[in-house]
Design an enzyme around this catalytic site. Sequence first.
Site, PDB file in Angstrom:
ATOM      1  N   ARG A 107      -8.280  -1.248  17.028  1.00  0.00           N
ATOM      2  CA  ARG A 107      -8.726  -0.985  15.664  1.00  0.00           C
ATOM      3  C   ARG A 107      -9.654  -2.143  15.297  1.00  0.00           C
ATOM      4  NH1 ARG A 107      -4.667   0.329  10.676  1.00  0.00           N
ATOM      5  NH2 ARG A 107      -4.991  -1.871  10.217  1.00  0.00           N
ATOM      6  N   LYS A 165       0.801  -1.231   0.000  1.00  0.00           N
ATOM      7  CA  LYS A 165       0.000   0.000   0.000  1.00  0.00           C
ATOM      8  C   LYS A 165       0.829   1.273   0.000  1.00  0.00           C
ATOM      9  CE  LYS A 165      -0.719  -0.090   4.998  1.00  0.00           C
ATOM     10  NZ  LYS A 165      -1.443  -0.771   6.054  1.00  0.00           N
TER      11      LYS A 165
END
Length: 364
Positions: free
Chosen positions: A130, A37
């Site tokens: 998260r 990414k």
Amino acid sequence: MSAYPCINIHLDTITQNTKNLVTTCQSHGITPAGVTKLACAYPEVGQAILDGGIYLLADSRIANLIKLHHLDAKKMLLRIPAISEADDVVHYADVSLNSELVTLEALSNEAIKQHKSHQVIIMHDLGDLREGAFYEEETLALSRKAIALPGIDLVGLGTNLACYGGVEPTAANQNQLITIAKKIETEHQIKLQYLSGASSAGLQLMLNGDLPQGINQLRLGASILMGIGLNDDRVPNTRQDTFDLTAEIVEIKVKPSVPVNSTALDAFGIKPEFIDRGLRRRAICAIGKQDVDIDQITPKDSNIIVIGGSSDHLILDIDDSKIDYSIGSLVEFELSYGGVLQCMTSEYITKRFISSTSVKELLC
Ligand SMILES: *Cc1c(COP(=O)(O)O)cnc(C)c1O
């Protein structure tokens, strides 16, 4: 179409980092996934990682996995999928990280429609807060339901650390993951293929010999692509000079260092402050905040002072430099993680992929 500003991507260095990390990981029982990414999954970078001996490419975005589709590798989606993208997830990802039953049901329906089997890793939250369920019972319940869903193949358990809450990977939290995995394996008489313990943030624990046996996957992005891990510390046996930035000088003038009668705010609504260094030789580079946050770039010429910038201009004090810059000269910068991310994402920055055998430019 212009060649500058330009981010230079040193593919051989990325491949070498990958090779070194794969070798070290193997000696600790880890088969790493390569996370693309940071480089927006440009296939050149994906291939450089594969050339280093990785077989599983991973990215947060399905749009990025689509860019890698033609590469001969297994693909893993890192961000919890959205229901609206379930069709692409089943089509372009071989495996995805999951935490929600309704999403697993959507993936199951798609898998049946596409006559495929989609692999899933269930995420458990070990305190970083998260993704994933925080309570063990929830994760066990989700696993039960995942196993029962047609078209879905539960292949692993994973966790993410040091991302939101800054919780470090430790032997204790990794052991917690192993304990839950064993419960799933015993209850369903299956073997989970992946125990995915951490990102590059887990490398130091591994190198210290403290990663418990049973964890067999780390998802490595920053360490492969920039040689950095937990807290941006350098990872042993890797290089950090994988990306740099080149910008072109479009003006050089001698000027005072403090504006005359400065009272208004700058273009970003901030009251500017100035250090009076007297009359100085200044250069303007054709790059600005629309390209990259200028706090994320550092001139390689350590005698240059970055004075500031606006949307499209970067102002440098070159008075102390030993280099005789002129209009059209190129200035090179080192980049932070955030700087690389912005430059790779920007449509205004040329991408130059450099290897020992070729140079390929995607002009902006
Ligand atoms: C980005 C990401 C990684 C890779 O992290 P690095 O610090 O770049 O190694 C791993 N896992 C997940 C879930 C991610 O989102």
